[in-house]
Design a protein around this motif. Structure first.
Motif, PDB file in Angstrom:
ATOM      1  N   ARG A  97       5.007   2.213  -3.883  1.00 60.02           N
ATOM      2  CA  ARG A  97       5.328   2.632  -5.061  1.00 60.02           C
ATOM      3  C   ARG A  97       6.594   3.277  -4.837  1.00 60.02           C
ATOM      4  O   ARG A  97       7.338   3.338  -6.093  1.00 60.02           O
ATOM      5  CB  ARG A  97       4.273   3.998  -5.554  1.00 60.02           C
ATOM      6  N   ASN A  98       7.071   3.998  -3.781  1.00 56.38           N
ATOM      7  CA  ASN A  98       8.256   4.597  -3.550  1.00 56.38           C
ATOM      8  C   ASN A  98       9.426   3.759  -3.194  1.00 56.38           C
ATOM      9  O   ASN A  98       9.335   3.451  -1.861  1.00 56.38           O
ATOM     10  CB  ASN A  98       8.169   6.089  -2.749  1.00 56.38           C
ATOM     11  N   LYS A  99       9.988   3.286  -3.873  1.00 52.90           N
ATOM     12  CA  LYS A  99      11.155   2.159  -3.600  1.00 52.90           C
ATOM     13  C   LYS A  99      12.333   2.930  -2.696  1.00 52.90           C
ATOM     14  O   LYS A  99      12.859   1.938  -1.875  1.00 52.90           O
ATOM     15  CB  LYS A  99      11.562   1.438  -4.982  1.00 52.90           C
ATOM     16  N   GLN A 100      12.410   3.911  -2.892  1.00 46.38           N
ATOM     17  CA  GLN A 100      13.478   4.784  -2.252  1.00 46.38           C
ATOM     18  C   GLN A 100      12.835   4.990  -0.469  1.00 46.38           C
ATOM     19  O   GLN A 100      13.620   5.432   0.068  1.00 46.38           O
ATOM     20  CB  GLN A 100      13.837   6.027  -2.797  1.00 46.38           C
ATOM     21  N   ALA A 101      11.797   4.998  -0.322  1.00 48.87           N
ATOM     22  CA  ALA A 101      11.181   5.399   0.934  1.00 48.87           C
ATOM     23  C   ALA A 101      11.913   4.098   1.917  1.00 48.87           C
ATOM     24  O   ALA A 101      11.872   3.112   1.893  1.00 48.87           O
ATOM     25  CB  ALA A 101       9.715   5.209   1.013  1.00 48.87           C
ATOM     26  N   ALA A 102      12.308   5.011   3.296  1.00 46.03           N
ATOM     27  CA  ALA A 102      12.855   3.958   4.190  1.00 46.03           C
ATOM     28  C   ALA A 102      11.757   4.076   5.417  1.00 46.03           C
ATOM     29  O   ALA A 102      11.535   5.144   5.841  1.00 46.03           O
ATOM     30  CB  ALA A 102      14.322   4.543   4.583  1.00 46.03           C
ATOM     31  N   VAL A 103      11.403   3.035   6.134  1.00 51.49           N
ATOM     32  CA  VAL A 103      10.472   3.007   6.934  1.00 51.49           C
ATOM     33  C   VAL A 103      10.877   1.910   7.917  1.00 51.49           C
ATOM     34  O   VAL A 103      10.905   0.478   7.735  1.00 51.49           O
ATOM     35  CB  VAL A 103       8.781   2.532   6.451  1.00 51.49           C
ATOM     36  N   GLY A 104      11.434   2.389   9.106  1.00 49.93           N
ATOM     37  CA  GLY A 104      12.041   1.577  10.082  1.00 49.93           C
ATOM     38  C   GLY A 104      12.898   0.634   9.300  1.00 49.93           C
ATOM     39  O   GLY A 104      13.971   1.135   8.793  1.00 49.93           O
ATOM     40  N   SER A 105      12.973  -0.619   9.793  1.00 50.75           N
ATOM     41  CA  SER A 105      13.953  -1.567   9.154  1.00 50.75           C
ATOM     42  C   SER A 105      13.330  -2.538   8.116  1.00 50.75           C
ATOM     43  O   SER A 105      13.715  -3.588   7.666  1.00 50.75           O
ATOM     44  CB  SER A 105      14.424  -2.595  10.197  1.00 50.75           C
ATOM     45  N   CYS A 106      12.129  -1.905   7.806  1.00 47.80           N
ATOM     46  CA  CYS A 106      11.370  -2.569   6.404  1.00 47.80           C
ATOM     47  C   CYS A 106      12.135  -2.885   5.013  1.00 47.80           C
ATOM     48  O   CYS A 106      13.133  -1.983   4.897  1.00 47.80           O
ATOM     49  CB  CYS A 106       9.953  -1.907   5.946  1.00 47.80           C
TER      50      CYS A 106
ATOM     51  N   GLY B 273       0.692  -1.226   0.160  1.00 53.14           N
ATOM     52  CA  GLY B 273       0.009  -0.157   0.001  1.00 53.14           C
ATOM     53  C   GLY B 273       0.729   1.021  -0.221  1.00 53.14           C
ATOM     54  O   GLY B 273       1.965   1.135  -0.060  1.00 53.14           O
ATOM     55  N   ALA B 274       0.199   2.352  -0.014  1.00 52.37           N
ATOM     56  CA  ALA B 274       0.762   3.655  -0.179  1.00 52.37           C
ATOM     57  C   ALA B 274       1.063   3.939   1.230  1.00 52.37           C
ATOM     58  O   ALA B 274       0.708   3.666   2.280  1.00 52.37           O
ATOM     59  CB  ALA B 274      -0.131   4.791  -0.851  1.00 52.37           C
ATOM     60  N   LEU B 275       2.158   4.955   1.304  1.00 46.98           N
ATOM     61  CA  LEU B 275       2.875   5.328   2.471  1.00 46.98           C
ATOM     62  C   LEU B 275       2.287   7.241   2.831  1.00 46.98           C
ATOM     63  O   LEU B 275       2.264   7.365   4.000  1.00 46.98           O
ATOM     64  CB  LEU B 275       4.304   5.512   2.557  1.00 46.98           C
ATOM     65  N   TYR B 276       1.546   7.512   1.821  1.00 45.82           N
ATOM     66  CA  TYR B 276       0.825   8.893   2.004  1.00 45.82           C
ATOM     67  C   TYR B 276       1.884   9.839   2.343  1.00 45.82           C
ATOM     68  O   TYR B 276       1.655  10.906   3.174  1.00 45.82           O
ATOM     69  CB  TYR B 276      -0.100   8.846   2.556  1.00 45.82           C
ATOM     70  N   ASN B 277       3.349   9.756   2.073  1.00 47.76           N
ATOM     71  CA  ASN B 277       4.346  10.832   2.742  1.00 47.76           C
ATOM     72  C   ASN B 277       5.000  11.336   1.484  1.00 47.76           C
ATOM     73  O   ASN B 277       5.919  11.990   1.513  1.00 47.76           O
ATOM     74  CB  ASN B 277       5.323   9.831   3.422  1.00 47.76           C
ATOM     75  N   GLU B 278       4.180  11.768   0.338  1.00 49.92           N
ATOM     76  CA  GLU B 278       4.640  12.363  -0.579  1.00 49.92           C
ATOM     77  C   GLU B 278       4.846  13.738  -0.328  1.00 49.92           C
ATOM     78  O   GLU B 278       4.163  14.367   0.571  1.00 49.92           O
ATOM     79  CB  GLU B 278       3.661  12.098  -2.005  1.00 49.92           C
ATOM     80  N   ASP B 279       5.817  14.501  -1.122  1.00 46.56           N
ATOM     81  CA  ASP B 279       5.968  15.785  -0.816  1.00 46.56           C
ATOM     82  C   ASP B 279       4.610  16.630  -1.633  1.00 46.56           C
ATOM     83  O   ASP B 279       3.789  16.116  -2.185  1.00 46.56           O
ATOM     84  CB  ASP B 279       7.181  16.398  -1.505  1.00 46.56           C
ATOM     85  N   HIS B 280       4.464  17.740  -0.992  1.00 49.17           N
ATOM     86  CA  HIS B 280       3.206  18.885  -1.601  1.00 49.17           C
ATOM     87  C   HIS B 280       2.096  18.059  -1.427  1.00 49.17           C
ATOM     88  O   HIS B 280       1.018  18.336  -2.335  1.00 49.17           O
ATOM     89  CB  HIS B 280       3.815  18.830  -3.107  1.00 49.17           C
TER      90      HIS B 280
END
Length: 390
Positions: free
Chosen positions: A263-272, A154-161
């Protein structure tokens, strides 16, 4: 029946079409023009849709999600318009012309149905989402049933803007730090409340400030909703969901491997372990079937409904661990067909418990799949919707 399906590359297209065929209905698939997907009405676009409708002797028009211009064309043509809303928030579902007599609008969130019914709208019905276990089984037959322990798709909803960032930036620019403090307090309170909605308790001066550039904002008087609901759904809910997903995934990944598909493969979430995007039709079911535990963390603007993701998880024979949503209890047995958590601590505890109790976990997953097959396939749901036309 002969059905005109206006399509816009919706997630459920293949499953809906398979459902039509299985029920013995014929269909014509026609791309919905991009301008017809917009909010509002355009005479030339409505005319174009009307001409398409009149090309054949269709019994009804169908779309995934509701489109006001399609409704106007169907009203003019005197043909029923069936639409199935699965996005949320979905402003078009509150458009003033939802009351057109041609409309049969189905929404997966009972809260939306109840809200509109309370205002006297008689063209909206409740229809939960569905799954296609036959298609999914063919995809997952040769997969690894224990490829992942804990997964989230799912989405992280942490996109800019995003609207929240826009609101707070403009509030600070206008020396309205009070507004930021108020909505941040509201967000963090709601973050810890499950099954209770406090997000419309927003002072009028914040709503009137209109700091977030939401196109629908100035048209509120033409809709069956309120400025408070628009603000909550468009500004606050995505932020709350982003925080909840980040916090839960971080906590779980600190004690166990968590595989993330977003979608954002570059997103870092904890140690996921972030694998990036997976295709809805071909790859996502394999993740669900190959995970011991599938997390569902519902977007906060979905107040009661069962997200499509959750139906797909159970339809793939996957074990579902979800936040509490009241619509689940209308169709499934908690702790028997799926498991829900009451707060973040409970989510962590139940995740660890079911990783250690394989037989119990597998039985719950099997029960959920059986319930999908018995009552929540696309054939069943489509037949229920079309039955209103008979």
């Amino acid at each position: 029946m002969r059905i005109l399906y206006f399509d816009w590359n919706s997630f459920c297209r293949k499953d809906v079409l398979d459902g039509f065929t299985a029920l013995g209905h014929s269909y014509v698939l026609c791309e919905l023009p991009e301008r017809a997907r917009m909010l509002g009405l355009g005479a030339s676009t409505i005319g174009q849709l009307y001409e398409e409708i009149k090309k054949d002797n269709y019994h009804c028009v169908f779309t995934m999600n509701y489109f006001p211009m399609v409704s106007e064309a169907c009203q003019k043509a005197g043909i029923p318009y069936l639409s199935w809303i699965y996005d949320n928030p979905y402003m078009k579902g509150y458009s003033i012309n939802i009351i057109n007599s041609c409309n049969y609008i189905f929404t997966f969130d009972s809260a939306m149905y109840e809200e509109l019914a309370a205002q006297g709208v008689q063209t909206v019905y409740y229809a939960p989402m569905a799954a296609n276990p036959h298609r999914i089984a063919a995809l997952t037959a040769s997969g690894n049933p224990h490829q992942y322990d804990i997964s989230f798709v799912g989405a992280l909803y942490n996109e800019d803007h995003n609207f929240y960032d826009e609101f707070t930036a403009n509030a600070a620019k206008n020396n309205k730090q009070y507004y930021i403090g108020y909505i941040d307090a509201l967000i963090h309170t709601q973050l810890h409340l499950y099954g209770t909605d406090i997000l419309t308790q927003i002072p009028k001066e914040i709503i009137d400030a209109k700091f977030a550039s939401i196109n629908e904002w100035t048209e509120t008087n033409s809709y069956f909703t309120t400025p408070e609901r628009i603000f909550a759904d468009s500004v606050l809910c995505r932020k709350i969901t982003a925080l909840e997903r980040e916090q839960l995934l971080s906590r779980l990944s600190s004690v166990h491997r968590v595989d993330l598909f977003t979608r954002n493969k570059q997103a870092a979430v904890g140690s996921c372990c972030n694998h990036g995007y997976v295709d809805y039709t071909t790859e996502m079911p394999k993740v669900f079937a190959g995970s011991r535990i599938n997390l569902n963390i519902t977007l906060k603007s979905i107040r009661h409904g069962i997200p499509l993701r959750a139906m797909e998880i159970m339809g793939a024979g996957g074990f579902l661990l979800t936040n509490y949503q009241s619509d689940f209890l209308m169709h499934f047995d908690a702790q028997k067909d799926f498991v829900y958590y009451e707060d973040m601590n409970d989510a962590v505890e139940k995740t660890m418990y079911y990783l250690q109790h394989e037989d119990e976990r597998a039985q719950i997953a099997a029960n959920g799949l059986r319930k999908i097959r018995e009552a929540h396939t696309y054939e069943i749901r489509i037949d229920e919707m079309l039955s209103l036309l008979r």
